[in-house]
Design an enzyme around this catalytic site. Sequence first.
Site, PDB file in Angstrom:
ATOM      1  N   CYS A   1       0.804  -1.229   0.000  1.00 52.98           N
ATOM      2  CA  CYS A   1       0.000   0.000   0.000  1.00 52.98           C
ATOM      3  C   CYS A   1       0.831   1.270   0.000  1.00 52.98           C
ATOM      4  CB  CYS A   1      -0.974  -0.004   1.173  1.00 52.98           C
ATOM      5  SG  CYS A   1      -0.201  -0.020   2.799  1.00 52.98           S
TER       6      CYS A   1
ATOM      7  N   CYS B   1      -3.599  -2.471  -0.949  1.00 57.44           N
ATOM      8  CA  CYS B   1      -2.590  -3.437  -0.489  1.00 57.44           C
ATOM      9  C   CYS B   1      -2.332  -4.554  -1.489  1.00 57.44           C
ATOM     10  CB  CYS B   1      -3.019  -4.028   0.851  1.00 57.44           C
ATOM     11  SG  CYS B   1      -3.240  -2.780   2.144  1.00 57.44           S
TER      12      CYS B   1
ATOM     13  N   LYS C   1      -6.623  -8.242  11.435  1.00 59.10           N
ATOM     14  CA  LYS C   1      -6.471  -6.809  11.157  1.00 59.10           C
ATOM     15  C   LYS C   1      -7.831  -6.247  10.761  1.00 59.10           C
ATOM     16  CE  LYS C   1      -3.760  -3.565   8.348  1.00 59.10           C
ATOM     17  NZ  LYS C   1      -2.697  -3.451   7.320  1.00 59.10           N
TER      18      LYS C   1
ATOM     19  N   ARG D   1     -10.760  -0.236   2.481  1.00 57.13           N
ATOM     20  CA  ARG D   1     -10.151  -1.566   2.577  1.00 57.13           C
ATOM     21  C   ARG D   1     -11.076  -2.583   3.248  1.00 57.13           C
ATOM     22  NH1 ARG D   1      -4.488   1.262   4.303  1.00 57.13           N
ATOM     23  NH2 ARG D   1      -3.822   1.801   2.191  1.00 57.13           N
TER      24      ARG D   1
ATOM     25  N   GLU E   1      -9.553 -16.427  11.106  1.00 56.60           N
ATOM     26  CA  GLU E   1      -8.392 -15.837  10.424  1.00 56.60           C
ATOM     27  C   GLU E   1      -7.095 -16.316  11.074  1.00 56.60           C
ATOM     28  OE1 GLU E   1      -7.911 -13.956   7.848  1.00 56.60           O
ATOM     29  OE2 GLU E   1      -9.803 -12.951   7.365  1.00 56.60           O
TER      30      GLU E   1
ATOM     31  N   LYS F   1      -4.666  -6.239  15.413  1.00 52.60           N
ATOM     32  CA  LYS F   1      -4.561  -4.801  15.143  1.00 52.60           C
ATOM     33  C   LYS F   1      -5.947  -4.266  14.826  1.00 52.60           C
ATOM     34  CE  LYS F   1      -2.326  -1.585  11.905  1.00 52.60           C
ATOM     35  NZ  LYS F   1      -1.526  -1.466  10.676  1.00 52.60           N
TER      36      LYS F   1
ATOM     37  N   TYR G   1       4.046   3.226  19.220  1.00 47.88           N
ATOM     38  CA  TYR G   1       4.773   4.490  19.040  1.00 47.88           C
ATOM     39  C   TYR G   1       5.198   5.070  20.384  1.00 47.88           C
ATOM     40  CZ  TYR G   1       2.550   3.731  14.576  1.00 47.88           C
ATOM     41  OH  TYR G   1       2.145   3.148  13.395  1.00 47.88           O
TER      42      TYR G   1
END
Length: 327
Positions: free
Chosen positions: A123, A131, A196, A218, A234, A249, A314
Site C-alpha cells: 500500500c 494493499c 487486522k 479496505r 483468520e 490490530k 509508538y
Amino acid sequence: MDSTQFKRHRRLRRSANLRSMVRETHLRAEDFIYPLFIVEGENRKNEVSSMPGVFQISLDLLKRELDEIVSLGIKSVILFGVPEEKDDCGSGAYHNHGIVQEATREVKKHHPDLLVVADTCLCEYTDHGHCGLVENGQVLNDASLALLVKTAISQAEAGADIIAPSNMMDGFVSAIRKGLDEAGFEDIPIMSYAVKYSSAFYGPFRDAANSTPQFGDRKTYQMDPANRMEALREAQSDIEEGADFLIVKPALSYLDIIRDVKNSFNVPMVAYNVSGEYSLIKAAALNGWVDEKAVAMEMLTSIKRAGADLIITYFAKDAAKWIKESN
C-alpha cells in the site's frame, strides 16, 4: 465488625513496594517493537503532524535514532517505507534497493543484534494506495500474492529477521512461507497480521506512511470491527499456513480479541497499539486534559494483561524511559 465475615484485600495494597511485589502484569522495554518510517533523500526528519513525537527519517539520520532505541533497551523495530515514486503494482516494495531494504541494511550495519521486522505490504508503494493489485476497481487477491512473496524475499535478502505481512490477502502466509523456504530462508519467521480490522484508528498512520487509498476503502479485505469469531478463523488459517507470531490490530478497542486469540493459540501474541490510539493520548496530553505517562502506561499494561507478549507501539521510547526511571 467481625473481620472473618469479609476478605481484607487492601492488605496487599498498603505500600508501593507491596503493590509491586504482588503485581501480576509487568512491562519491559524488550516487550516493545518500535515503528520507524523511512523516507528517501538526505537530512530529513519530518514530524508527522497528526502524531506528535513521531518522525519520517532519512537513511543518513537513521543511526542516531537507532543508537537511542538501543540505549533504551528496545530490542526490535518494524520498518515502513515512504518512497518518492509509486506505481500501480507497488514495485518499490520488492526492489532490491527499495527504501525498507536499504534501511534494513543500515540497521544491521550499525546494530546487528537489533531485530528488524519488515512490514510486508504494497500500500505504501502503489499509486492507488491499496494493499494489492487493482483491476476494474477491485483488489485482486491471488494475483497480489506473487508480489508479496517477491517483497518478503527481497526483505529477507536485505537482512530482515522477521517478515510481517500486513495485507490481509487470503493465503498470504502460505504463499510467503513457500516462497521464503524455496529461496533458502526457511529459518526466517513470519509475524502475521492475522487479525487486522478495518479501523478508523489508522488515520494518523496514513499521514505518516502516505498510504491513504485513492478510491474506496479496505473493507473488502480487512475485517469488520463487529466480528469476533471471524478473528479466530483468520488466526487459525494463518497458523495452519505457517505463521510463527500472530498480530491483532488495533489493540485498545480489541482487548477481547487479543485474549481470545491468546487463549486459542500457543504462539507469541503481538498487539499493534496503532496510530489513532497513540494520537488520542498525545492530543489530550498536549491540551492538559490527561497525564500522558499515567494514561499511556495504563493502556500498555492493559494490552499486556489482555494477553499480548509483544506490543508494536509508538510509545516504545517514552515507555522504555519511564520504565527505566521507575527502576
